[in-house]
Design a protein around this motif. Structure first.
Motif, mmCIF file in Angstrom:
data_model
loop_
_atom_site.group_PDB
_atom_site.id
_atom_site.type_symbol
_atom_site.label_atom_id
_atom_site.label_comp_id
_atom_site.label_asym_id
_atom_site.label_seq_id
_atom_site.Cartn_x
_atom_site.Cartn_y
_atom_site.Cartn_z
ATOM 1 N N ASP A 21 5.803 4.232 8.041
ATOM 2 C CA ASP A 21 7.188 4.304 8.495
ATOM 3 C C ASP A 21 8.029 3.579 7.455
ATOM 4 O O ASP A 21 7.980 2.355 7.353
ATOM 5 C CB ASP A 21 7.328 3.643 9.862
ATOM 6 N N GLU A 22 8.812 4.351 6.695
ATOM 7 C CA GLU A 22 9.588 3.718 5.621
ATOM 8 C C GLU A 22 10.629 2.747 6.141
ATOM 9 O O GLU A 22 11.138 1.920 5.398
ATOM 10 C CB GLU A 22 10.229 4.777 4.724
ATOM 11 N N GLU A 23 10.933 2.820 7.426
ATOM 12 C CA GLU A 23 11.902 1.903 8.025
ATOM 13 C C GLU A 23 11.279 0.575 8.451
ATOM 14 O O GLU A 23 11.989 -0.361 8.789
ATOM 15 C CB GLU A 23 12.559 2.559 9.252
ATOM 16 N N ARG A 24 9.960 0.516 8.462
ATOM 17 C CA ARG A 24 9.273 -0.685 8.946
ATOM 18 C C ARG A 24 9.637 -1.883 8.079
ATOM 19 O O ARG A 24 9.626 -1.819 6.867
ATOM 20 C CB ARG A 24 7.756 -0.473 8.921
ATOM 21 N N GLU A 25 9.947 -2.966 8.753
ATOM 22 C CA GLU A 25 10.253 -4.205 8.039
ATOM 23 C C GLU A 25 9.019 -5.091 8.045
ATOM 24 O O GLU A 25 8.346 -5.226 9.062
ATOM 25 C CB GLU A 25 11.420 -4.930 8.712
ATOM 26 N N TYR A 26 8.730 -5.670 6.917
ATOM 27 C CA TYR A 26 7.583 -6.549 6.804
ATOM 28 C C TYR A 26 8.044 -7.997 6.781
ATOM 29 O O TYR A 26 9.180 -8.290 6.460
ATOM 30 C CB TYR A 26 6.774 -6.206 5.549
ATOM 31 N N LYS A 142 0.922 -7.623 3.913
ATOM 32 C CA LYS A 142 0.772 -7.420 2.468
ATOM 33 C C LYS A 142 -0.253 -6.312 2.190
ATOM 34 O O LYS A 142 -0.033 -5.454 1.330
ATOM 35 C CB LYS A 142 0.337 -8.730 1.809
ATOM 36 N N SER A 143 -1.350 -6.311 2.928
ATOM 37 C CA SER A 143 -2.380 -5.302 2.755
ATOM 38 C C SER A 143 -1.859 -3.918 3.128
ATOM 39 O O SER A 143 -2.052 -2.949 2.378
ATOM 40 C CB SER A 143 -3.604 -5.663 3.608
ATOM 41 N N VAL A 144 -1.204 -3.810 4.264
ATOM 42 C CA VAL A 144 -0.662 -2.526 4.716
ATOM 43 C C VAL A 144 0.362 -1.998 3.716
ATOM 44 O O VAL A 144 0.352 -0.815 3.367
ATOM 45 C CB VAL A 144 -0.064 -2.657 6.137
ATOM 46 N N GLN A 145 1.223 -2.869 3.222
ATOM 47 C CA GLN A 145 2.191 -2.451 2.198
ATOM 48 C C GLN A 145 1.477 -1.881 0.984
ATOM 49 O O GLN A 145 1.873 -0.856 0.442
ATOM 50 C CB GLN A 145 3.056 -3.643 1.752
ATOM 51 N N GLY A 146 0.427 -2.565 0.538
ATOM 52 C CA GLY A 146 -0.331 -2.105 -0.623
ATOM 53 C C GLY A 146 -0.958 -0.744 -0.392
ATOM 54 O O GLY A 146 -0.946 0.115 -1.279
ATOM 55 N N VAL A 147 -1.487 -0.535 0.803
ATOM 56 C CA VAL A 147 -2.101 0.752 1.132
ATOM 57 C C VAL A 147 -1.049 1.858 1.101
ATOM 58 O O VAL A 147 -1.246 2.914 0.501
ATOM 59 C CB VAL A 147 -2.796 0.690 2.513
ATOM 60 N N PHE A 148 0.093 1.636 1.736
ATOM 61 C CA PHE A 148 1.109 2.678 1.835
ATOM 62 C C PHE A 148 1.787 2.970 0.491
ATOM 63 O O PHE A 148 2.298 4.059 0.283
ATOM 64 C CB PHE A 148 2.136 2.347 2.912
ATOM 65 N N THR A 172 1.747 -6.254 16.992
ATOM 66 C CA THR A 172 3.035 -6.694 16.458
ATOM 67 C C THR A 172 3.293 -6.134 15.061
ATOM 68 O O THR A 172 4.441 -6.074 14.624
ATOM 69 C CB THR A 172 3.162 -8.237 16.416
ATOM 70 N N THR A 173 2.233 -5.720 14.389
ATOM 71 C CA THR A 173 2.382 -5.089 13.078
ATOM 72 C C THR A 173 2.689 -3.604 13.217
ATOM 73 O O THR A 173 3.116 -2.967 12.269
ATOM 74 C CB THR A 173 1.094 -5.305 12.251
#
Length: 188
Positions: A21-26, A142-148, A172-173
């Motif tokens: 989801d490109e709108e997801r905030e990390y 950080k891991s999820v961002q790297g995967v996407f 929550t993620t």
């Protein structure tokens, strides 16, 4: 069931998935944390960390892959060799705090749910000395961002249903439950 009749041990687990989801905030990352790619020179340290973390959570106590440090080391070697699937480098990371290894997230590519190349969180563990500090959430993000960033559009994992803190972290993620299942282990 046949497994119960033959005295197999079991644990109830949940598969979960997160869609891109490109709108997801990390979360903002703590500047005291340092993230590094997981390389083979960390195998024994990572295995010891994972073993200690799972001893605290008690979520894998009946699994033969998690009930001895020697088997954890062997499992890490298998994972790093590619024998279990392709490691996704940008998702397979270590986190350090003040120079000490605080956590690890290992993500492998697998074939599941009809998806040919599905990133799967094989293990995410925080050393007991660093639990409760929000490091797990930052590591997972950080891991999820790297995967996407590598154009995957879904990531999956499995969690033991008794591990309430892990389930809360995943939810929550943005991870959603997909299916519950029972995992069986032969009592040796």
């Amino acid at each position: 069931s046949v497994f119960q009749q033959k005295s197999f041990l079991n644990q109830h687990r949940q598969r979960m998935a997160l869609d891109y989801d490109e709108e997801r905030e990390y979360v903002s990352l703590d500047p005291e944390l340092e993230f590094k790619f997981y390389t083979s020179n960390y195998i024994e340290e990572v295995a010891a960390l994972s073993f200690a973390a799972h001893e605290i959570s008690k979520d894998q106590v009946i699994s033969p892959d998690f009930n001895s440090l020697e088997r954890r080391i062997e499992l890490e070697r298998e994972a790093m060799s590619g024998k279990m699937g392709k490691l996704i480098d940008d998702g397979t990371i270590l986190v350090f705090k003040k120079g000490k290894l605080a956590g690890v997230c290992v993500v492998m590519e697998t074939h599941f749910w009809g998806i040919e190349h599905l990133p799967w969180i094989f293990d995410i563990s925080i050393h007991p000395d660093f639990m409760g500090q929000g490091i797990g959430k930052q590591l997972l993000h950080k891991s999820v961002q790297g995967v996407f960033e590598w154009n995957y559009d879904t990531i999956g994992l499995a969690v033991t249903l008794s591990n309430f803190s892990a389930i809360k972290l995943y939810e929550t993620t943005g991870f959603k439950p997909v299916e519950a299942f029972t995992e069986y282990f032969q009592d040796v």
